[in-house]
Design a protein around this motif. Structure first.
Motif, PDB file in Angstrom:
ATOM      1  N   TYR A   1       0.844  -1.195   0.000  1.00 42.30           N
ATOM      2  CA  TYR A   1       0.000   0.000   0.000  1.00 42.30           C
ATOM      3  C   TYR A   1       0.878   1.243   0.000  1.00 42.30           C
ATOM      4  N   HIS A   2       0.387   2.292  -0.693  1.00 48.85           N
ATOM      5  CA  HIS A   2       1.050   3.589  -0.720  1.00 48.85           C
ATOM      6  C   HIS A   2      -0.014   4.670  -0.541  1.00 48.85           C
TER       7      HIS A   2
ATOM      8  N   ASP B   1      -0.195   7.670  -1.293  1.00 52.09           N
ATOM      9  CA  ASP B   1      -0.428   8.587  -2.405  1.00 52.09           C
ATOM     10  C   ASP B   1      -1.445   8.029  -3.398  1.00 52.09           C
ATOM     11  N   ASN B   2      -1.703   6.717  -3.355  1.00 53.02           N
ATOM     12  CA  ASN B   2      -2.831   6.094  -4.055  1.00 53.02           C
ATOM     13  C   ASN B   2      -3.808   5.638  -2.977  1.00 53.02           C
TER      14      ASN B   2
ATOM     15  N   ASP C   1      -6.855   4.767  -2.291  1.00 55.92           N
ATOM     16  CA  ASP C   1      -7.862   3.702  -2.285  1.00 55.92           C
ATOM     17  C   ASP C   1      -7.368   2.427  -2.954  1.00 55.92           C
ATOM     18  N   LEU C   2      -6.045   2.289  -3.126  1.00 54.96           N
ATOM     19  CA  LEU C   2      -5.475   1.216  -3.936  1.00 54.96           C
ATOM     20  C   LEU C   2      -4.642   0.248  -3.101  1.00 54.96           C
TER      21      LEU C   2
ATOM     22  N   GLU D   1      -2.207  -3.314  -3.607  1.00 51.13           N
ATOM     23  CA  GLU D   1      -1.462  -4.048  -4.620  1.00 51.13           C
ATOM     24  C   GLU D   1      -1.302  -5.503  -4.187  1.00 51.13           C
TER      25      GLU D   1
ATOM     26  N   TYR E   1      -4.034  -4.394  -9.267  1.00 55.17           N
ATOM     27  CA  TYR E   1      -4.190  -3.154  -8.515  1.00 55.17           C
ATOM     28  C   TYR E   1      -5.682  -3.024  -8.223  1.00 55.17           C
TER      29      TYR E   1
ATOM     30  N   ARG F   1      -8.815  -1.205  -6.461  1.00 54.74           N
ATOM     31  CA  ARG F   1      -9.363  -0.005  -5.854  1.00 54.74           C
ATOM     32  C   ARG F   1     -10.622  -0.354  -5.078  1.00 54.74           C
TER      33      ARG F   1
ATOM     34  N   HIS G   1       6.980   6.113  -6.121  1.00 55.71           N
ATOM     35  CA  HIS G   1       6.018   6.805  -5.265  1.00 55.71           C
ATOM     36  C   HIS G   1       6.756   7.906  -4.530  1.00 55.71           C
TER      37      HIS G   1
END
Length: 255
Positions: free
Chosen positions: A140-141, A143-144, A146-147, A149, A160, A162, A219
Motif C-alpha cells: 500500500y502507498h 499517495d494512491n 484507495d489502492l 497491490e 491493482y 481499488r 512513489h
C-alpha cells in the motif's frame, strides 16, 4: 417406494448400510502471530535485502532495518528519519527464527491491518525464500489512497485493486489463499482477485511483515518535515486444510 422407519431410513436399511459423511474439516490453525516472540520472529534483518540488510537502495527504499523492539514487536511497525537521510524501519521475518515457520500450498492467511497515513510509507506482508518465492499479501502507498497491490511473483500475476473501504488510516481485513493453481485475495470478506497462476505443489516460503519507506522513484518520498510513520498489524493467522474424508461405499457399490 419403501416406507421409511422413524429415523428416516428405508425399512430394509440399517445404520451400518449408510455411508460415512463426506466432510471437509475446517482448516487447522498452524500459525498465530505473536510479534513479541523471538521464537517466531527475527527482527531487523532479512535475506530479501542485500547481505541481510540493513539497507536496500536498489529497491527504491530508504530503509535502515533495526532490531529495536519498539519498531515492530508490538505489532505496530514504525519508521523514523535518520540524520543520513535514511529511515530506521521495523521488519519481522520467520526466516532464521527458532520455529522457522513457512507457508505451504493451500494455506489461508488472514490479517487485519491499519493502513498508514504518511506520504512515503510502504507497508507490506509478503513471503520470501532463497532469493525469491515472493507472494505479496498486500502492499500500500498512501499517495494512491484507495489502492491495494496484490502480486504473485512466483508465477506472474498482479492486481491493482481499488476499494472505497481502503484509505489512509483505515482498518482492512485481508485474506489470501495460496492455491496450487490459483492465488486468491479477499478484502473485507469479498473475493477481489484470483490470479489463475498459483504457487505450484512444491512452493514454500517464510513470512515477512514490515514498513518500508519510498525513495521517490515510483512513489513520493516522505515530506521534508516528516519524522516518523507507522502502520499496525492487529492480527495475522494462518490456517492449513487437513485431509478430506471421503464417503465410504457399501459392498453393493452405493455411496
Amino acid at each position: 417406494m419403501q416406507n421409511p422407519t422413524q429415523d428416516g431410513r428405508p425399512a430394509n436399511r440399517t445404520a451400518a448400510d449408510d455411508p460415512a459423511p463426506t466432510t471437509e474439516p475446517a482448516p487447522d490453525v498452524v500459525f498465530t502471530a505473536d510479534f513479541s516472540s523471538a521464537r517466531q520472529w527475527v527482527a531487523g534483518r532479512s535475506w530479501a535485502y542485500p547481505d541481510g540488510g540493513p539497507v536496500n537502495p536498489d529497491d527504491n527504499k530508504l530503509d535502515h532495518l533495526v532490531a529495536d523492539p519498539a519498531y515492530s514487536r508490538t505489532g505496530t511497525f514504525r519508521a523514523t528519519r535518520r540524520r543520513d537521510g535514511n529511515w530506521d524501519t521495523g521488519l519481522l521475518t520467520t526466516e532464521g527464527s527458532e520455529e522457522g515457520f513457512t507457508l505451504r500450498p493451500g494455506d489461508v492467511l488472514d490479517a487485519r491491518v491499519r493502513l498508514p497515513t504518511e506520504t512515503g510509507a510502504w507497508p507490506a506482508i509478503w513471503t520470501w525464500r532463497d532469493g525469491g518465492q515472493e507472494i505479496d499479501v498486500f502492499e500500500y502507498h498512501p499517495d494512491n489512497p484507495d489502492l491495494l497491490e496484490f502480486t504473485n511473483h512466483v508465477r506472474g500475476g498482479q492486481r491493482y485493486h481499488r476499494d472505497e473501504a481502503v484509505s489512509p488510516g483505515a482498518r482492512v481485513d485481508l485474506r489470501v489463499v495460496l492455491g496450487v493453481r490459483s492465488v486468491s485475495w479477499w478484502v473485507n470478506g469479498v473475493k477481489v482477485f484470483a490470479d489463475r497462476r498459483g504457487v505450484g505443489r512444491r512452493w514454500y516460503a517464510h513470512l515477512i511483515v514490515n514498513l518500508s519507506v519510498c525513495a521517490g522513484r515510483y512513489h513520493p518520498a516522505p515530506d521534508e518535515d516528516a519524522t516518523e510513520m507507522s502502520y499496525e498489524v492487529e492480527s495475522l493467522v494462518v490456517r492449513r486444510p487437513g485431509p478430506v474424508v471421503v464417503a465410504q461405499r457399501t459392498p453393493d457399490g452405493h455411496a
